[in-house]
Design a protein around this motif. Structure first.
Motif, short mmCIF file in Angstrom:
data_model
loop_
_atom_site.label_atom_id
_atom_site.label_comp_id
_atom_site.label_asym_id
_atom_site.label_seq_id
_atom_site.Cartn_x
_atom_site.Cartn_y
_atom_site.Cartn_z
N CYS A 229 0.87 -1.26 0.04
CA CYS A 229 0.11 0.04 0.24
C CYS A 229 0.80 1.16 -0.05
O CYS A 229 1.55 1.70 0.99
CB CYS A 229 -0.92 0.04 1.32
SG CYS A 229 -2.10 -1.37 1.00
N THR A 230 0.88 1.87 -1.11
CA THR A 230 2.02 2.93 -1.20
C THR A 230 1.62 4.09 -0.40
O THR A 230 2.65 4.90 -0.09
CB THR A 230 2.05 3.37 -2.86
OG1 THR A 230 0.79 3.72 -3.31
CG2 THR A 230 2.92 2.22 -3.51
N GLU B 205 0.16 4.54 2.64
CA GLU B 205 0.64 4.21 3.93
C GLU B 205 2.12 4.12 3.97
O GLU B 205 2.78 4.77 5.09
CB GLU B 205 -0.01 3.09 4.62
CG GLU B 205 -1.47 3.27 4.86
CD GLU B 205 -2.35 2.75 3.76
OE1 GLU B 205 -1.87 2.78 2.58
OE2 GLU B 205 -3.41 2.22 4.05
N GLY C 101 1.13 -0.83 -5.04
CA GLY C 101 0.15 0.08 -5.70
C GLY C 101 0.39 1.24 -6.74
O GLY C 101 1.42 1.82 -6.39
N GLY D 128 -0.65 -0.57 5.68
CA GLY D 128 -1.88 -1.28 5.10
C GLY D 128 -1.56 -2.53 4.59
O GLY D 128 -0.65 -2.56 3.69
N ARG E 270 -2.10 -6.08 2.45
CA ARG E 270 -2.64 -6.46 1.04
C ARG E 270 -3.90 -6.57 1.26
O ARG E 270 -4.70 -6.44 0.07
CB ARG E 270 -1.78 -7.28 0.35
CG ARG E 270 -1.37 -8.48 1.22
CD ARG E 270 -0.26 -9.52 0.41
NE ARG E 270 0.30 -10.42 1.24
CZ ARG E 270 1.59 -10.47 1.05
NH1 ARG E 270 2.48 -10.03 0.18
NH2 ARG E 270 2.05 -11.52 1.71
N CYS F 190 -3.87 1.50 9.20
CA CYS F 190 -5.12 0.91 8.70
C CYS F 190 -5.07 -0.26 8.61
O CYS F 190 -5.04 -1.05 9.68
CB CYS F 190 -5.03 1.85 7.01
SG CYS F 190 -6.85 1.57 6.29
N SER G 103 -6.14 5.31 6.46
CA SER G 103 -4.65 5.58 5.73
C SER G 103 -4.32 7.07 6.27
O SER G 103 -3.35 7.34 6.79
CB SER G 103 -4.88 5.73 4.38
OG SER G 103 -5.34 4.54 3.63
#
Length: 332
Positions: free
Chosen positions: A26-27, A29, A64, A88, A90, A118, A172
């Motif tokens: 998750c880019t 976060e 992401g 976060g 996956r 998150c 997030s």
């Protein structure tokens, strides 16, 4: 596009922050953690955080936004971490590798702090470290993860939770709030304020997730009697609604009405009315920019602004004026 993540210069001597990277990263976060802990901040001196990235699995890792991430370190770097950040995950129900669980438990056992952002709480939950502790995550995940981990006390009404060595953030953007909170704990308010200014953010946000959760709809209704009555109640939130009147309209005794209403909605009549009035007040604050706070308090059934302020503070962690400014861009 491939992104290569490097450790910060060796000149820094502060606490070692290690952020997890994994396939499906998750880019947003991940970027939050880097922006707060990894960005070069010469004004903070040599005692500022050292920063590393830990690859949970062999790379290159997909992230992401169509990125591929190449990481210099594996799980062994967790042995040197003072603070471990889990972006976060996956998926809230995706399996967590046993090797990662073992490495996180070992790091925590020797004194490292672990914080999730998150859906990263799924990783912390899998370790068992949150058992019988308080935690939070995005409000839309709370119901599903609570079923899988009933021994964790999830709170969907806060932006973040600090349990000492275990910290969890809600949605997030709430990860920013938690990261600034950690800076405040480690370096004081002045340092946190400085980082917040660089981010063009307030150093501390008022309120909690309750401001953003959509009002729940009753899953079932009591046939043809309670359905129309609930609609009638919603249309008259500015009026007094005593139990005696509602029971009479439902053609039930007061005791039967209260029991069936609670069974239908999951709430007492008083609690349901309060939440509906808060929902209505929030809607008015968001769209009725010309209405005074006193008028909104009356229209939503609180009667007085003081009463509305009290319930906003207690339930939403903010004030009506601050809520209006946040969501409508108008000073209260």
């Amino acid at each position: 596009m491939t992104v290569s993540v490097k450790i910060m210069p060796k000149t820094l001597k502060g606490l070692h922050v290690v952020v997890l990277a994994y396939d499906g990263l998750c880019t947003f976060e991940f970027g939050i953690a880097y922006e707060v802990f990894g960005l070069h901040r010469p004004e903070m001196g040599e005692e500022w955080y050292r920063y590393s990235v830990c690859g949970v699995e062999p790379g290159p890792l997909r992230a992401g936004g169509g990125l591929a991430v190449s990481v210099d370190h594996g799980l062994e770097v967790l042995e040197e971490a003072d603070l471990i950040v889990v972006p976060g995950w996956r998926s809230i129900d995706a399996e967590v590798p046993h090797a990662l669980i073992d490495a996180l438990c070992a790091a925590h056992q020797r004194g490292a702090r672990i914080m999730s952002l998150c859906s990263g709480v799924a990783v912390l939950a899998a370790t068992g470290l949150l058992r019988h502790r308080r935690a939070t995550t995005h409000w839309r995940y709370v119901a599903s993860i609570s079923k899988r981990y009933p021994d964790i006390n999830f709170d969907a009404d806060v932006l973040y939770m600090d349990e000492g060595s275990l910290l969890t953030a809600a949605g997030s953007a709430a990860g920013i709030d938690l990261c600034l909170h950690v800076v405040r704990r480690d370096f004081g308010a002045e340092a946190a304020n400085s980082v917040a200014r660089r981010l063009v953010l307030p150093p501390h946000r008022e309120g909690g997730q309750a401001q953003f959760i959509q009002a729940p709809v009753p899953q079932e209704r009591e046939g043809i009697r309670l359905g129309p009555l609930i609609d009638w109640m919603r249309q008259r939130l500015d009026e007094e609604q005593p139990i005696s009147l509602l029971a009479a309209k439902a053609r039930m005794s007061q005791r039967t009405f209260q029991r069936r209403f609670e069974s239908t909605t999951g709430q007492t009549v008083g609690e349901w009315l309060l939440k509906e009035r808060l929902r209505h007040a929030r809607e008015l604050l968001e769209r009725a920019s010309s209405a005074s706070l006193d008028d909104i308090a009356e229209a939503s059934g609180f009667g007085t602004l003081a009463t509305m302020r009290h319930h906003f503070r207690k339930r939403l962690g903010t004030s009506p004026g601050a809520y209006r400014k946040t969501f409508a861009g108008v000073d209260g």
